[in-house]
Design an enzyme around this catalytic site. Structure first.
Site, mmCIF file in Angstrom:
data_model
loop_
_atom_site.group_PDB
_atom_site.id
_atom_site.type_symbol
_atom_site.label_atom_id
_atom_site.label_comp_id
_atom_site.label_asym_id
_atom_site.label_seq_id
_atom_site.Cartn_x
_atom_site.Cartn_y
_atom_site.Cartn_z
ATOM 1 N N LYS A 52 0.836 -1.208 0.000
ATOM 2 C CA LYS A 52 0.000 0.000 0.000
ATOM 3 C C LYS A 52 0.869 1.256 0.000
ATOM 4 C CE LYS A 52 -3.746 -2.595 2.056
ATOM 5 N NZ LYS A 52 -4.439 -3.076 3.254
ATOM 6 N N GLN A 96 -4.797 -1.718 9.451
ATOM 7 C CA GLN A 96 -4.625 -3.055 8.859
ATOM 8 C C GLN A 96 -5.191 -4.141 9.775
ATOM 9 O OE1 GLN A 96 -3.314 -3.633 5.682
ATOM 10 N NE2 GLN A 96 -4.020 -5.711 6.044
ATOM 11 N N ASP A 119 -11.438 2.143 3.716
ATOM 12 C CA ASP A 119 -11.699 0.713 3.558
ATOM 13 C C ASP A 119 -13.203 0.450 3.438
ATOM 14 O OD1 ASP A 119 -9.483 -0.943 3.350
ATOM 15 O OD2 ASP A 119 -9.051 -0.889 5.502
#
Ligand code: NAP
Length: 283
Positions: A52, A96, A119
């Site tokens: 990322k 994460q 997300d």
């Protein structure tokens, strides 16, 4: 032999467009920023976070990485997220997953302000997806839709079968296919006659986390097969939930692993970060 739907090629095209938009914002004095939080030492998570960060660098997006020790408390993590929620340089916040067991994943996800939830895991964003009025789409299902569209595959009226019903992949995947006018069946571990359900699909999306589980006898001749799985085979080699060697002989088109859905997920994260930056700067 099935046509290969190349996630690397499609994600490169998506990222090129994002890069141009990031440059154009920069010329207006707007820098796009993504905060990435990782807690602990999970090796797979470290690889995902590194990928990322690399994508951010390629596209001119500033990434702010917060690598926290495994013993970080809920309070410490919440305090960092509150700081990032209020930081104007940060347009998107990503924590994460999975988090270490002692942390309250739900509490943490809900603490990210919905406008920075790139997300799309916050209940407010999940609800918006349900009614088809969304700012962000969850990255993996959005990446799958982008791949299908880019490949010129029609979804309207097609029988689509999604195997897997997780909140992150299966459920939103089904919803996005529905928004694209497909007729959708969702299968899971309690589905009776899974083989027959799959063999009915014009478009089969598999997200179960079981190496090479879907075999050629479960697939209709000429079907489109999208493999979301990221698994390891008996030799420790990266593979998907679909037995590529046999299924690619029967399907009309198929995504490989690696090089399929994975690169699309990251491209969609970058797209969500750009969308967040645009929205936050249009007020
Ligand atoms: P998950 O939360 O573990 O969910 C797995 C789903 O598969 C569950 O709904 C489960 O059913 C279903 N399932 C398990 N075994 C099954 C079986 N034998 N038959 C039918 N259904 C079965 O997994 P996830 O987070 O959705 O991830 C799925 C896979 O996608 C994993 O390999 C993951 O690594 C991969 N992934 C890839 C990306 C990417 O960017 N490429 C992103 C996210 C995830 P129940 O609900 O009944 O238990």
């Amino acid at each position: 032999m099935a046509k290969i739907i190349d996630g690397r090629e499609i994600s490169a095209a998506v990222k090129q467009q994002i890069k141009e938009d990031v440059v154009s914002l920069y010329k207006q004095g707007i820098e796009v920023g993504l905060a990435v939080i990782i807690v602990g030492d999970d090796p797979a998570s470290k690889v995902y976070v590194a990928n990322k960060e690399k994508a951010c660098e390629q596209l001119g997006i500033t990434s702010y990485k917060y690598a926290l020790p495994a013993e970080t408390t809920n309070e410490e993590l919440l305090s960092l997220i509150e700081k990032l929620n209020n930081d104007k340089k940060v347009n998107g916040i990503l924590c994460q997953l999975p988090l270490p067991k002692h942390l309250d994943e739900k509490l943490i996800i809900n603490s990210i302000v919905p406008e920075k939830d790139v997300d799309a895991f916050h209940p407010q964003n999940v609800g918006k997806i349900m009614i088809g009025d969304f700012d962000f789409l969850p990255c993996t299902p959005a990446g799958v839709i982008e791949m299908i569209k880019y490949s010129g595959i029609e979804m309207s009226g097609k029988k689509c079968v999604v195997v897997g019903r997780s909140n992150i992949v299966g459920k939103p995947m089904a919803m996005l296919l529905l928004h694209n006018n497909a007729t959708v069946t969702v299968c899971h571990s309690r589905t009776v006659n899974l083989k027959e359900e799959c063999a009915n699909a014009d478009i089969l999306v598999v997200a179960i986390g079981k190496a090479k589980f879907v075999t050629a006898d479960m697939v209709k001749e000429g079907a489109i097969v999208i493999d979301v799985g990221m698994d390891r085979d008996e030799n420790g080699k990266l593979c998907g939930d679909v037995d590529f060697d046999s299924v690619s002989q029967k399907a009309g088109a198929i995504t490989p692993v690696p090089g399929g859905v994975g690169p699309m997920t990251i491209a969609m994260l970058m797209k969500n970060t750009l969308t967040a930056a645009k929205k936050q700067n249009s007020k």
